[in-house]
Write an enzyme that holds these catalytic residues in place. Structure first.
Site, mmCIF file in Angstrom:
data_model
loop_
_atom_site.group_PDB
_atom_site.id
_atom_site.type_symbol
_atom_site.label_atom_id
_atom_site.label_comp_id
_atom_site.label_asym_id
_atom_site.label_seq_id
_atom_site.Cartn_x
_atom_site.Cartn_y
_atom_site.Cartn_z
ATOM 1 C CG HIS A 130 -1.996 0.995 1.194
ATOM 2 N ND1 HIS A 130 -3.120 0.864 0.415
ATOM 3 C CD2 HIS A 130 -2.138 2.167 1.846
ATOM 4 C CE1 HIS A 130 -3.900 1.911 0.590
ATOM 5 N NE2 HIS A 130 -3.334 2.721 1.450
ATOM 6 C CG HIS B 212 -10.465 3.847 2.062
ATOM 7 N ND1 HIS B 212 -11.109 4.142 3.221
ATOM 8 C CD2 HIS B 212 -9.142 3.914 2.365
ATOM 9 C CE1 HIS B 212 -10.223 4.400 4.175
ATOM 10 N NE2 HIS B 212 -9.034 4.273 3.678
ATOM 11 C CG ASP C 71 -3.849 12.309 -0.752
ATOM 12 O OD1 ASP C 71 -3.032 12.479 0.171
ATOM 13 O OD2 ASP C 71 -4.186 11.173 -1.135
ATOM 14 C CD GLN D 86 -9.131 8.134 8.259
ATOM 15 O OE1 GLN D 86 -9.395 8.893 7.353
ATOM 16 N NE2 GLN D 86 -8.260 7.136 8.113
ATOM 17 C CG ASP E 193 -3.264 5.163 -13.033
ATOM 18 O OD1 ASP E 193 -2.766 5.909 -12.172
ATOM 19 O OD2 ASP E 193 -2.594 4.355 -13.683
#
Lengths: 84, 232, 742
Positions: free
Chosen positions: C51, C97, C119, C316, C497
């Site tokens: 990841h 996700h 991001d 988070q 992508d």
């Protein structure tokens, strides 16, 4: 007679509760400085056929909580039962 | 004309209100942070849409305790014009400046689409540019826009002409099919008894230009401008 | 006892539990010149997971085209950035996700949206639109319904609360995703050139500041979790899913943008996968610097957390920033205004090392670079036997249905092809009052206030094609996305992508991966569209095997004058209808073959990239000349479905539908011409007086152009084959998902 089952679903202690945290901040800002923690959850009332045994109601309530009312990944639950 | 747009943590239609007032309607606009108490002498206060405090606990429940809301209430008490849009409507209801409450949509889902509302009262500072019964095409975007009030209250606001707009179909028929969220009697917006505070779920801030699908929101803004002229 | 975790002995079993292979462990020992302690092992474990480390994909990803005159930032930062003129740039990226959504659909999808938004705004850009691409099993399955509804609600609640419109997306229902749904979220932001900021640390002594939510034990090892297959036991890995807090994120976003606009920062980075570890070492590594932090200074939600837990937590809505000298006070003032937690937890060094202390005592000390440079693997690949079977499939053996109209009705009601109104009505797609073309057309269009500029955006995937022919399939995904942009009248300028595949350690899966990347790269080169970043999600496996290889492509198109934007639905009685491109008659790989005949096989359509590119240019020229009333990509479901969509989709936008009478061009199988999916086709309409100009422009670009009929009436008539009332088609198209979900 009917079984009244009161279910409380809350986020597991290790899981962040943004809603509770926001309410706590608001309470503190409103002057309730002594509020040190707020955790929020869901409350559900179930009614079962009074003919069922206590054990059977408990078993079904457990299943219902596990399968639908709570997501065991993030939530835990507890319930109280009363026949009246 | 001078507008003040309140900004709470989590407000997100504040920019849309600012844009439509300043760039489309050509008026002055001040953004007022929720911790401020000075509204800077506006002619009209706009409580914008969004998710103040994340809509946590209950929509509008926490925002109503922000310092700025005290000033908004004082301003309203002196007869100042206050309009609450979407979350702003919810806040004004929670603050007791408007009657009723907004609960979860009947479908339990958030709904974003263009709908139609029928203007039932034109003698308010927010609808005086509309013809009686005029149909406006305006978008809604909310999860909790289901207007509710107890039977006694309903009788009162109906009798007093406080139900300003209702959901309707394209032709102006108020029907259950045209009611997007289960609001009591299709109520989309109400005003206070004094008619200087108005709240509605649909977004006149998002319907000020044809390129966005409708310019009907301008009728609300033009009404406010007209009210100022009338009062002067 | 957790408190003694720092003393854990590093046995081969511990190494294995951290998802590290023995030779990877040896490599760590070599880098450090000693054995790592458990905290350091944890750092390598998350940073060298697929990841974060892209160890199975990096070598191939390097072959993709990433450069172009408009590219201001390519891959390697939080998001790619492209120049759109007038002092503005667009930042965009797509990310998966999948695994968290499979475990907890609502929170998993919501935190996915939160991650991609961070991001974008950590580049200094204000997010202006979100998109998403979703894959589930067949919708008739009650389990799938719950998953689908939870994911949609999670995306909706997060985006709506943030006040960022979700303007486009796609949803596919296919058995391949029954046990492994895909949730890919994309976000697009706008930034002035001067506000672009990067995720890097520099300037010795500059403070490293932690902001946002407190750190808890949730999500520890999420990144390693995302890099392993979902098994029944993973439902036990409970802490890997977190609760989303969009309200906190909204505050973070506003505060971050304010900090950046006030020029107070050197760099900023989201704490996403691998949390504090990733943000720290990546910022140090990109800036060619070192960072020293003290975990005791990190705001914590739980008592007794170890350095290991604090470093690996994936709580988070947190960010890490490096402030400019003497700006620390101002930074704290702005954060206080937004009621945000902030703590200075360390400073920038020039050692190139990531040093972690706990109350002054060193608990980890490793070269920052070594964490961001995971080993690169070149796994074995071999062509799956099934591909040969697909190639040999005999179309001629498939019977031609005698009632094409029934087929059309069946296809329009197929949840994959039907309107996603049930979905997009839950998304606030209008907030920020910039959405000129809302969901339900080929591409969404957003204006840039104060300029004539506009952006078209779309997200597409074609897993079923890629399963049949990964190279052609991948080319076609790019072509379809670009065609959607071109149909809206914009010029495709850049792409992001998300590559969703099964386990790369299976040679068959890696074969697909290899061919898909080749296809994506070739198509992007042919259309001059650079890839500015993205994400790889591997190990998407069902108990029965890997998912269809599913590259998801997000594309951005630019309007220099957004008033030329075009939508897909017919506008007016009497308008002429043209087909651009050749009709074809093959049914291979089509949705029709799958839905009506129950076969997911055959050769998917071949893409002629040169013809495709000409088509994009022709469409753009027609839109620029304001010749088009409508333009609609003719792809899944084929010619008949595309026509039906042009007839009915005006309903949700203008409360109007239109009939049409057209001929069925071409020769060969009727079902192939009606429902086949030949590429490089578009159905357009124009005012009758402009027909000659349309034909001339098509001729100029060398694009086949056939006048096939006219808009009008209450029915869709296609040759002698179909005569369907538009009201019925509209009802099937708009309500099929709603009925299933009722």
């Amino acid at each position: 007679m009917v079984w009244h089952v009161s279910v409380y679903v809350t986020l597991k202690p290790s899981v962040q509760d943004p809603q509770g945290a926001t309410v706590q901040r608001a309470l503190n800002q409103m002057g309730y400085q002594s509020v040190q923690g707020v955790r929020m959850g869901k409350f559900t009332e179930l009614e079962f056929d009074g003919k069922l045994s206590e054990a059977e109601v408990k078993k079904q309530a457990d299943e219902i909580c596990d399968k639908l009312l709570a997501n065991p990944n993030i939530e835990s639950y507890r319930f109280t039962m009363e026949k009246k | 004309m001078r507008f003040a747009v309140t900004v709470f943590p989590g407000s997100n239609c504040d920019h849309d209100c600012e844009y439509v007032i300043r760039d489309v309607m050509g008026q002055q606009v001040e953004m007022v942070w929720h911790k401020e108490t000075d509204l800077r002498n506006p002619d009209c206060v706009v409580v914008p849409g969004g998710f103040s405090y994340g809509d946590y606990l209950r929509t509008g429940a926490i925002a109503r305790f922000s310092p700025v809301m005290k000033s908004v209430a004082d301003f309203a008490a002196k007869g100042g014009l206050v309009i609450g849009i979407c979350n702003g409507f919810q806040i004004l209801c929670e603050a007791g400046l408007l009657p009723g409450v907004l609960i979860r949509n009947k479908s339990l889902q958030f709904i974003c689409k263009n709908i139609y509302i029928k203007v039932e009262q034109t003698d308010t500072p927010f609808t005086n540019a509309c013809k009686p019964g005029q149909v406006l095409k305006i978008p809604i975007a909310h999860g909790e826009g289901n207007y509710f009030i107890d039977p006694e209250g309903l009788k009162k606001i109906t009798g007093n002409g406080q139900v300003v707009v209702r959901y309707c179909d394209e032709k102006g028929n108020v029907t259950p099919q045209a009611n997007p969220n289960g609001s009591l009697d299709g109520i989309a917006g109400v005003c206070n008894l004094r008619r200087n505070v108005f709240g509605l779920m649909p977004h006149p801030d998002r319907s000020g230009e044809d390129v966005l699908g409708s310019h009907d929101g301008q009728y609300i803004w033009k009404s406010i401008l007209g009210a100022k002229v009338g009062a002067a | 006892m957790t408190s003694s975790i720092t003393d854990v002995e590093i046995t081969p079993k511990v190494v294995q539990e951290h998802g590290l292979k023995p030779d990877e462990y040896d490599r760590i020992c070599k880098i450090l010149g000693r054995k790592p302690n458990i905290t350091e092992l944890g750092l390598y474990s998350v940073m060298w997971s697929e990841h974060c480390g892209y160890k199975h994909s990096r070598a191939l990803l390097k072959t993709l085209p990433t450069k172009g005159p408009k590219v201001l930032q390519g891959p390697g930062e939080n998001a790619g950035i492209m120049d759109i003129g007038e002092g503005w740039a667009v930042a965009f990226k797509v990310e998966s996700h999948n695994h968290p959504s499979a475990i907890e659909p609502y929170q998993g999808a919501a935190t996915g949206v939160g991650g991609i938004l961070r991001d974008i705004f950590t580049m200094g850009a204000r997010p202006i639109a979100s998109l998403n691409s979703l894959r589930f099993g067949p919708l008739a399955d009650p389990k799938v319904k719950r998953l689908f509804s939870g994911v949609v609600r999670g995306i909706a609640d997060y985006g709506n609360c943030m006040g960022i419109p979700t303007v486009a997306g796609e949803v596919v229902f296919d058995e391949s995703y029954t046990e492994n749904c895909l949730v890919n979220a994309m976000s697009v932001g706008l930034v002035r050139y001067e506000h672009i900021i990067k995720g890097r640390a520099s300037g010795v002594g500059n403070p490293v500041i932690y902001i946002g939510a407190t750190t808890g034990r949730d999500g520890i090892h999420g990144a390693t979790f995302a890099s392993t297959e979902i098994t029944d036991e993973s439902t036990e890995k409970r802490s890997a899913v977190q609760v989303a807090d969009p309200f906190m994120e909204k505050l973070l976003m506003e505060a971050t943008l304010e900090l950046i606009h006030d020029d107070l920062l050197v760099g900023i980075q989201d704490m996403g996968a691998a949390g504090l570890t990733c943000s720290t070492c990546e910022m140090a590594s990109r800036g060619g610097a070192g960072i020293e932090i003290d975990v005791a200074k990190v705001p914590q939600r739980e008592k007794g957390m170890t350095p290991y837990e604090i470093l690996l937590s994936e709580s988070q809505e947190r960010m890490l920033l490096v402030a400019k000298p003497d700006c620390e006070q101002k930074v704290h003032e702005i954060l206080a205004k937004w009621d945000l937690h902030a703590a200075t937890i360390g400073f920038v060094t020039d050692t190139g090392r990531m040093v972690v202390k706990e109350n002054g005592k060193v608990v980890a000390d490793v070269p920052a670079d070594s964490l961001t440079e995971a080993p690169v693997y070149h796994p074995a690949k071999s062509e799956p036997d099934i591909l040969k079977k697909h190639r040999e499939f005999d179309e001629a053996a498939v019977p031609v249905p005698s009632h094409p109209q029934e087929v059309l009705e069946k296809l329009l009601s197929d949840p994959t092809l039907a309107s996603k109104r049930w979905v997009y009505r839950q998304y606030d797609h209008m907030v920020r009052s910039n959405t000129l073309v809302r969901p339900g057309s080929d591409a969404a269009v957003i204006r840039v206030k104060g300029t004539p500029l506009g952006l078209a955006m779309t997200i597409d995937g074609l897993g079923s094609y890629c399963a049949l022919d990964p190279y052609e399939g991948a080319k076609t995904v790019v072509a379809e996305a670009a065609r959607n942009i071109a149909c809206s009248g914009a010029e495709p300028i850049g792409m992001t992508d998300c590559l969703n595949f099964g386990s790369p350690e299976k040679p068959e899966v890696y074969y697909y991966f290899d061919r898909v990347i080749a296809g994506l790269g070739d198509a992007c080169r042919a259309f001059h569209i650079p890839i500015t970043g993205g994400n790889v999600s591997l190990y998407n496996e069902n108990p029965s095997g890997a998912i269809d290889p599913t590259p998801i492509v997000g594309m951005i198109g630019l309007f220099t004058d957004v008033s030329t934007a075009v939508t897909q639905w017919f506008k007016d009685e009497g308008d002429l209808i043209y087909l651009l491109g050749d009709i074809g008659d093959s049914i291979g790989g089509s949705r029709y073959l799958q839905v009506v005949h129950g076969k997911k096989t055959g050769l998917c359509p071949k893409l002629n990239m040169e013809m495709e590119h000409k088509l994009h240019q022709a469409l753009k020229a027609m839109a620029d000349g304001r010749l088009l009333r409508s333009a609609h990509d003719c792809s899944d479901g084929g010619f008949a479905v595309a026509l039906a969509e042009s007839c009915v989709t005006g309903w949700t936008h203008e409360a109007k539908t239109h009939g049409a009478k057209v001929e069925l061009p071409g020769q060969g199988r009727v079902d192939g011409r009606l429902f086949g999916e030949a590429q490089s086709r578009t159905i357009i309409s124009c005012k009758p007086v402009l027909g000659a100009q349309i034909e001339a422009l098509a001729g100029k670009f060398g694009v086949p152009c056939a006048k096939i009929g006219q808009v009008g009436g209450d029915a869709l008539l296609i040759g002698g084959e179909i005569n369907a009332p538009v009201a019925r088609l509209a009802d099937l198209f708009f309500t099929s998902i709603e009925k299933l979900m009722a």
